[in-house]
Scaffold this motif. Structure first.
Motif, PDB file in Angstrom:
ATOM      1  N   SER A  15       0.842  -1.204   0.000  1.00 10.71           N
ATOM      2  CA  SER A  15       0.000   0.000   0.000  1.00 10.71           C
ATOM      3  C   SER A  15       0.877   1.255   0.000  1.00 10.71           C
ATOM      4  CB  SER A  15      -0.849  -0.051   1.279  1.00 10.71           C
ATOM      5  OG  SER A  15      -1.516   1.161   1.519  1.00 10.71           O
ATOM      6  N   ILE A  17       3.110   4.407   0.295  1.00  8.12           N
ATOM      7  CA  ILE A  17       4.502   4.772   0.029  1.00  8.12           C
ATOM      8  C   ILE A  17       5.344   3.532  -0.284  1.00  8.12           C
ATOM      9  CG2 ILE A  17       6.602   5.659   1.142  1.00  8.12           C
ATOM     10  CD1 ILE A  17       4.731   7.664   2.656  1.00  8.12           C
ATOM     11  N   ARG A  37       1.452  -7.195   5.612  1.00  7.33           N
ATOM     12  CA  ARG A  37       1.021  -7.633   6.946  1.00  7.33           C
ATOM     13  C   ARG A  37       0.188  -8.893   6.819  1.00  7.33           C
ATOM     14  NH1 ARG A  37      -3.225  -6.221  10.497  1.00  7.33           N
ATOM     15  NH2 ARG A  37      -4.178  -4.935   8.883  1.00  7.33           N
ATOM     16  N   ASP A  43      -4.355  -6.948   2.014  1.00 13.08           N
ATOM     17  CA  ASP A  43      -2.910  -6.743   1.812  1.00 13.08           C
ATOM     18  C   ASP A  43      -2.303  -7.884   1.019  1.00 13.08           C
ATOM     19  OD1 ASP A  43      -3.046  -4.477   3.223  1.00 13.08           O
ATOM     20  OD2 ASP A  43      -1.901  -5.162   4.954  1.00 13.08           O
ATOM     21  N   ASP A  64       4.618  -9.900  10.008  1.00  9.91           N
ATOM     22  CA  ASP A  64       4.333  -8.782  10.907  1.00  9.91           C
ATOM     23  C   ASP A  64       5.687  -8.295  11.408  1.00  9.91           C
ATOM     24  OD1 ASP A  64       3.873  -7.184  13.130  1.00  9.91           O
ATOM     25  OD2 ASP A  64       2.154  -8.357  13.812  1.00  9.91           O
ATOM     26  N   ASN A  91       9.695   0.539   6.157  1.00  7.28           N
ATOM     27  CA  ASN A  91       8.644   1.506   5.843  1.00  7.28           C
ATOM     28  C   ASN A  91       7.327   1.233   6.558  1.00  7.28           C
ATOM     29  OD1 ASN A  91       7.166   3.437   3.820  1.00  7.28           O
ATOM     30  ND2 ASN A  91       6.099   1.465   3.631  1.00  7.28           N
ATOM     31  N   TYR A 157       2.852   7.801  18.197  1.00  8.25           N
ATOM     32  CA  TYR A 157       3.401   7.911  16.836  1.00  8.25           C
ATOM     33  C   TYR A 157       4.647   8.808  16.837  1.00  8.25           C
ATOM     34  CZ  TYR A 157       3.457   8.655  11.740  1.00  8.25           C
ATOM     35  OH  TYR A 157       3.813   8.711  10.407  1.00  8.25           O
ATOM     36  N   LYS A 161       8.531   7.864  15.836  1.00 11.31           N
ATOM     37  CA  LYS A 161       9.275   8.503  14.744  1.00 11.31           C
ATOM     38  C   LYS A 161      10.459   9.304  15.284  1.00 11.31           C
ATOM     39  CE  LYS A 161       6.539   6.882  11.521  1.00 11.31           C
ATOM     40  NZ  LYS A 161       6.983   5.912  10.507  1.00 11.31           N
ATOM     41  N   GLY A 188       6.105  14.415   4.490  1.00 13.89           N
ATOM     42  CA  GLY A 188       5.059  15.282   5.045  1.00 13.89           C
ATOM     43  C   GLY A 188       3.724  14.593   4.831  1.00 13.89           C
ATOM     44  N   ILE A 190       1.283  12.814   2.641  1.00 12.92           N
ATOM     45  CA  ILE A 190       1.324  12.093   1.371  1.00 12.92           C
ATOM     46  C   ILE A 190      -0.050  11.450   1.133  1.00 12.92           C
ATOM     47  CG2 ILE A 190       2.592  10.351   0.027  1.00 12.92           C
ATOM     48  CD1 ILE A 190       4.337  12.745   1.056  1.00 12.92           C
ATOM     49  N   THR A 192      -2.008   8.785   0.696  1.00 12.97           N
ATOM     50  CA  THR A 192      -2.036   7.323   0.837  1.00 12.97           C
ATOM     51  C   THR A 192      -3.248   6.952   1.698  1.00 12.97           C
ATOM     52  OG1 THR A 192      -0.847   7.167   2.935  1.00 12.97           O
ATOM     53  CG2 THR A 192       0.512   7.342   0.942  1.00 12.97           C
ATOM     54  N   ASN A 195      -3.984   8.531   5.093  1.00  8.63           N
ATOM     55  CA  ASN A 195      -4.615   9.853   5.213  1.00  8.63           C
ATOM     56  C   ASN A 195      -6.005   9.891   4.591  1.00  8.63           C
ATOM     57  OD1 ASN A 195      -2.584  11.321   6.561  1.00  8.63           O
ATOM     58  ND2 ASN A 195      -1.388  11.408   4.688  1.00  8.63           N
TER      59      ASN A 195
HETATM   60  P1  NAP Z   1      -0.290   2.930   4.363  1.00  5.57           P
HETATM   61  O1  NAP Z   1      -0.777   3.076   2.975  1.00  5.57           O
HETATM   62  O2  NAP Z   1      -1.250   2.646   5.456  1.00  5.57           O
HETATM   63  O3  NAP Z   1       0.874   1.834   4.346  1.00  5.57           O
HETATM   64  C1  NAP Z   1       1.434   1.295   5.525  1.00  5.57           C
HETATM   65  C2  NAP Z   1       1.769  -0.138   5.235  1.00  5.57           C
HETATM   66  O4  NAP Z   1       2.398  -0.741   6.377  1.00  5.57           O
HETATM   67  C3  NAP Z   1       0.497  -0.940   4.953  1.00  5.57           C
HETATM   68  O5  NAP Z   1       0.732  -1.833   3.901  1.00  5.57           O
HETATM   69  C4  NAP Z   1       0.303  -1.647   6.278  1.00  5.57           C
HETATM   70  O6  NAP Z   1      -0.515  -2.793   6.197  1.00  5.57           O
HETATM   71  C5  NAP Z   1       1.721  -1.976   6.619  1.00  5.57           C
HETATM   72  N1  NAP Z   1       1.833  -2.439   7.987  1.00  5.57           N
HETATM   73  C6  NAP Z   1       1.196  -1.978   9.087  1.00  5.57           C
HETATM   74  N2  NAP Z   1       1.526  -2.694  10.153  1.00  5.57           N
HETATM   75  C7  NAP Z   1       2.371  -3.656   9.713  1.00  5.57           C
HETATM   76  C8  NAP Z   1       3.046  -4.720  10.356  1.00  5.57           C
HETATM   77  N3  NAP Z   1       2.903  -4.948  11.679  1.00  5.57           N
HETATM   78  N4  NAP Z   1       3.848  -5.519   9.608  1.00  5.57           N
HETATM   79  C9  NAP Z   1       3.994  -5.319   8.288  1.00  5.57           C
HETATM   80  N5  NAP Z   1       3.368  -4.337   7.620  1.00  5.57           N
HETATM   81  C10 NAP Z   1       2.575  -3.503   8.335  1.00  5.57           C
HETATM   82  O7  NAP Z   1       0.480   4.245   4.815  1.00  5.57           O
HETATM   83  P2  NAP Z   1       1.702   5.026   4.151  1.00  5.57           P
HETATM   84  O8  NAP Z   1       1.322   6.430   4.176  1.00  5.57           O
HETATM   85  O9  NAP Z   1       2.155   4.411   2.885  1.00  5.57           O
HETATM   86  O10 NAP Z   1       2.809   4.817   5.296  1.00  5.57           O
HETATM   87  C11 NAP Z   1       4.090   4.250   5.046  1.00  5.57           C
HETATM   88  C12 NAP Z   1       5.071   4.840   6.059  1.00  5.57           C
HETATM   89  O11 NAP Z   1       5.177   6.234   5.830  1.00  5.57           O
HETATM   90  C13 NAP Z   1       4.662   4.674   7.522  1.00  5.57           C
HETATM   91  O12 NAP Z   1       5.794   4.340   8.293  1.00  5.57           O
HETATM   92  C14 NAP Z   1       4.156   6.046   7.895  1.00  5.57           C
HETATM   93  O13 NAP Z   1       4.279   6.317   9.272  1.00  5.57           O
HETATM   94  C15 NAP Z   1       5.058   6.916   7.050  1.00  5.57           C
HETATM   95  N6  NAP Z   1       4.549   8.255   6.812  1.00  5.57           N
HETATM   96  C16 NAP Z   1       3.414   8.452   6.067  1.00  5.57           C
HETATM   97  C17 NAP Z   1       2.971   9.745   5.855  1.00  5.57           C
HETATM   98  C18 NAP Z   1       1.746  10.065   5.042  1.00  5.57           C
HETATM   99  O14 NAP Z   1       1.338  11.230   5.010  1.00  5.57           O
HETATM  100  N7  NAP Z   1       1.121   9.098   4.376  1.00  5.57           N
HETATM  101  C19 NAP Z   1       3.654  10.829   6.422  1.00  5.57           C
HETATM  102  C20 NAP Z   1       4.791  10.577   7.173  1.00  5.57           C
HETATM  103  C21 NAP Z   1       5.232   9.295   7.360  1.00  5.57           C
HETATM  104  P3  NAP Z   1      -2.070  -2.595   6.699  1.00  5.57           P
HETATM  105  O15 NAP Z   1      -2.673  -1.674   5.676  1.00  5.57           O
HETATM  106  O16 NAP Z   1      -2.612  -3.950   6.662  1.00  5.57           O
HETATM  107  O17 NAP Z   1      -2.027  -2.045   8.064  1.00  5.57           O
END
Ligand code: NAP
Length: 256
Positions: A15, A17, A37, A43, A64, A91, A157, A161, A188, A190, A192, A195
């Motif tokens: 999913s 990023i 996951r 997923d 996990d 990630n 959170y 971080k 910042g 993004i 996805t 959000n």
């Molecule tokens: P996302 O689309 O929700 O992707 C997160 C991914 O991590 C999902 O595939 C999720 O699976 C997986 N995940 C969650 N728990 C897990 C586990 N225990 N083991 C393995 N995989 C797991 O969100 P994203 O925005 O791409 O986030 C990716 C990273 O970027 C995160 O670390 C987030 O904190 C960081 N980030 C995002 C933003 C933003 O604005 N989007 C900003 C700053 C930082 P599930 O969907 O099944 O939970």
């Protein structure tokens, strides 16, 4: 092709990023382990579809990241498929809301378990493999602008971080003798699934956009571009750094 024949692990790659990074790495010639996951049919389907779209250049592996045994099994699967590991992108992350006064131990342990402990375990096992190979490597963490900026109602959170911020710097020093580059990308806002509620709510969107000098959310591809640089030989002298990819958000944020 900037990552030709490199082998890259990307966690949380079903999913957002992570998916963007996996697609770009494959386009740059890497072979990719797409982690997802377990116990999430959505997923699993997404990761398998992505892996098959990348043909023999990718495999989808459930783990996990907060469970060491599952990460060990994922590493074994990666090595069985591709024989080595050159790049690890830690990630996977979660971002649930809970006001500080109501934050439960379960919430705290879950967020820190995935975002910080998970990144620790994945990077440690990846680094051990890279050291065994003796040819250096690249480790990249997806942290967040919240490795620096407070975010009320998201204390766990921010702690995770903020922890990544200094963990990365420490690891960068310890792995320097092995020529393993270690860096953070701090996104910042993004666009996805993380959000989705904001993206779907015009009022919340307007509030969020007021904080972003660039006037829009970033796209996963824009994080993947920086990840590609950090994973490539172009970043051979870059280690211990955080790259903010935030449309200027870090310098403008006022109050949440
Ligand atoms: P996302 O689309 O929700 O992707 C997160 C991914 O991590 C999902 O595939 C999720 O699976 C997986 N995940 C969650 N728990 C897990 C586990 N225990 N083991 C393995 N995989 C797991 O969100 P994203 O925005 O791409 O986030 C990716 C990273 O970027 C995160 O670390 C987030 O904190 C960081 N980030 C995002 C933003 C933003 O604005 N989007 C900003 C700053 C930082 P599930 O969907 O099944 O939970």
């Amino acid at each position: 092709m900037r990552l030709k024949d490199k082998v890259a692990l990307v966690t949380g790659a079903s999913s957002g990023i992570g998916k963007g990074i996996a697609i770009r790495f494959a386009a740059e010639g890497a072979r990719v382990i797409i982690n997802y996951r377990p116990n999430s049919p959505h997923d699993k389907a997404a990761a398998q579809a992505l892996a098959s779209s990348l043909a023999d250049r990718a495999i989808a592996v459930a783990a996990d990241v907060s469970q060491r045994i599952e990460v060990e099994q994922m590493m074994d699967a990666a090595l069985a498929a591709f024989g080595r590991l050159d790049i690890a992108v830690c990630n996977a992350g979660i971002c649930p809301e809970q006001p500080f006064l109501e934050t439960t131990d379960d919430h705290w342990n879950q967020v820190l378990g995935v975002n910080l402990y998970g990144a620790f375990v994945v990077s440690q096992l990846a680094a051990r493999q890279m050291v065994r190979q003796g040819e250096g490597g690249k480790i990249i963490f997806t942290s967040s602008v919240h490795e620096d900026i407070p975010y009320p109602r998201y204390t766990a959170y921010c702690a995770s971080k903020g922890g990544l911020r200094l963990m990365m710097r420490n690891i960068a020093l310890e792995l320097a003798p092995h020529k393993i580059n270690v860096n953070n990308i701090a996104p910042g806002a993004i666009a996805t699934p993380m959000n989705q509620t904001v993206l779907d709510d015009p009022e919340e969107m307007e509030k969020a956009l007021r904080e972003i000098p660039w006037g829009r959310f970033g796209q996963p591809e824009e994080i993947a571009a920086v990840a590609t640089f950090l994973a490539s030989d172009d970043a051979s002298y870059v280690t211990g750094s955080t790259y903010f990819v935030d449309g200027g958000l870090t310098h403008q944020v006022s109050a949440y």
